[in-house]
Write an enzyme that holds these catalytic residues in place. Structure first.
Site, short mmCIF file in Angstrom:
data_model
loop_
_atom_site.label_atom_id
_atom_site.label_comp_id
_atom_site.label_asym_id
_atom_site.label_seq_id
_atom_site.Cartn_x
_atom_site.Cartn_y
_atom_site.Cartn_z
N HIS A 88 16.67 -43.36 -14.05
CA HIS A 88 15.64 -43.67 -13.70
C HIS A 88 15.50 -45.11 -12.10
O HIS A 88 14.38 -45.66 -12.00
CB HIS A 88 13.98 -43.91 -14.91
CG HIS A 88 13.65 -42.39 -14.96
ND1 HIS A 88 12.72 -41.61 -15.63
CD2 HIS A 88 14.64 -41.03 -14.74
CE1 HIS A 88 13.00 -40.47 -16.40
NE2 HIS A 88 13.85 -39.93 -15.76
N ASN A 182 11.77 -39.66 -33.98
CA ASN A 182 10.68 -39.63 -33.32
C ASN A 182 9.28 -39.96 -33.81
O ASN A 182 10.10 -39.07 -34.95
CB ASN A 182 10.59 -37.65 -32.24
CG ASN A 182 9.91 -37.90 -31.12
OD1 ASN A 182 9.99 -39.32 -30.41
ND2 ASN A 182 9.00 -37.11 -30.57
N ALA A 200 11.12 -45.61 -33.59
CA ALA A 200 12.22 -46.27 -33.62
C ALA A 200 12.84 -47.12 -34.11
O ALA A 200 13.32 -47.42 -34.67
CB ALA A 200 12.76 -46.05 -32.18
#
Ligand code: ZN
Length: 217
Positions: A88, A182, A200
């Site tokens: 991104h 997760n 995490a």
């Protein structure tokens, strides 16, 4: 990191599409530039967490590690990760839309609005806005890494937004062991060989300590 929804004060009155779309940028480049200047200021103060550090540490322990991220904050590099594929983009960079010249000079030139490159092209933050495609080069690099890895760790993502969501299954199809980290199970969980449930910042340091203990035996 503050998100669009959590901003108070000044920015609350604006919709995400006014601040993080190409149309919004063209309509009001000064507004979008001010929004990015403020986000950069906030992000510069943020330090990497235990999860970022663990991944940087892991890179130093294995022959090859490709870190594919959807984050734009540059915190993996700040923690010391070297081979980072940014799907991104990166909020600390600007890019000319015409000649593709990248600049790490953070503030968009404000003498001209919209900000212009010497080539005449528009200069914008080097991030993927709503409705935009992922950068081809980064996605190709991510796909190649996924298709050739032995182990694919999917960390802290709900794994639902395509095309990035296709990477774990691509890895699996090519024979990788798929490990999900997760805080809860996701749509990816049924395909994972291992699901490690938790933050995490806790799971990754534990995992790496365990691996190191194994390797030193
Ligand atoms: Zn240019």
């Amino acid at each position: 990191m503050p998100t669009f929804r959590s901003n108070d004060g000044l920015w609350k009155q604006f919709k995400p599409e006014e601040l993080a779309t190409f149309e919004g940028f063209i309509r009001n480049p000064a507004l979008v530039s001010a929004w990015y200047a403020e986000r950069r200021k906030i992000i510069r103060e943020v330090v990497p967490n235990a999860g970022h550090h663990a991944l940087a540490h892991l890179e130093a322990c294995v022959p090859r590690l490709s870190l594919i991220t959807q984050n734009i904050d540059g915190l993996h590099q700040k923690a010391g990760s070297r081979h980072v594929i940014e799907l991104h983009g990166n909020i600390h960079r600007n890019i000319c839309m015409q000649c593709r010249q990248v600049s790490t000079q953070e503030e968009l030139p404000s003498s001209t609005m919209p900000p212009q490159c010497h080539c005449g092209g528009l200069i914008r933050p080097d991030v993927v806005w709503f409705g935009e495609l992922l950068p081809t080069e980064a996605f190709d690099a991510a796909s190649n890494a996924a298709a050739s890895c032995d182990v694919f760790l999917s960390v802290g993502t709900s794994a639902v937004v395509y095309p990035a969501a296709s990477l774990p299954t691509l890895a699996k199809q090519h024979g990788a062991r798929l490990v999900e980290v997760n805080i809860e199970r996701t749509d990816l969980s049924p395909y994972a060989d291992d699901c490690l449930i938790g933050p995490a910042g806790v799971i990754l340091p534990d995992l790496i300590e365990t691996l190191k203990a194994e390797w030193s035996r």
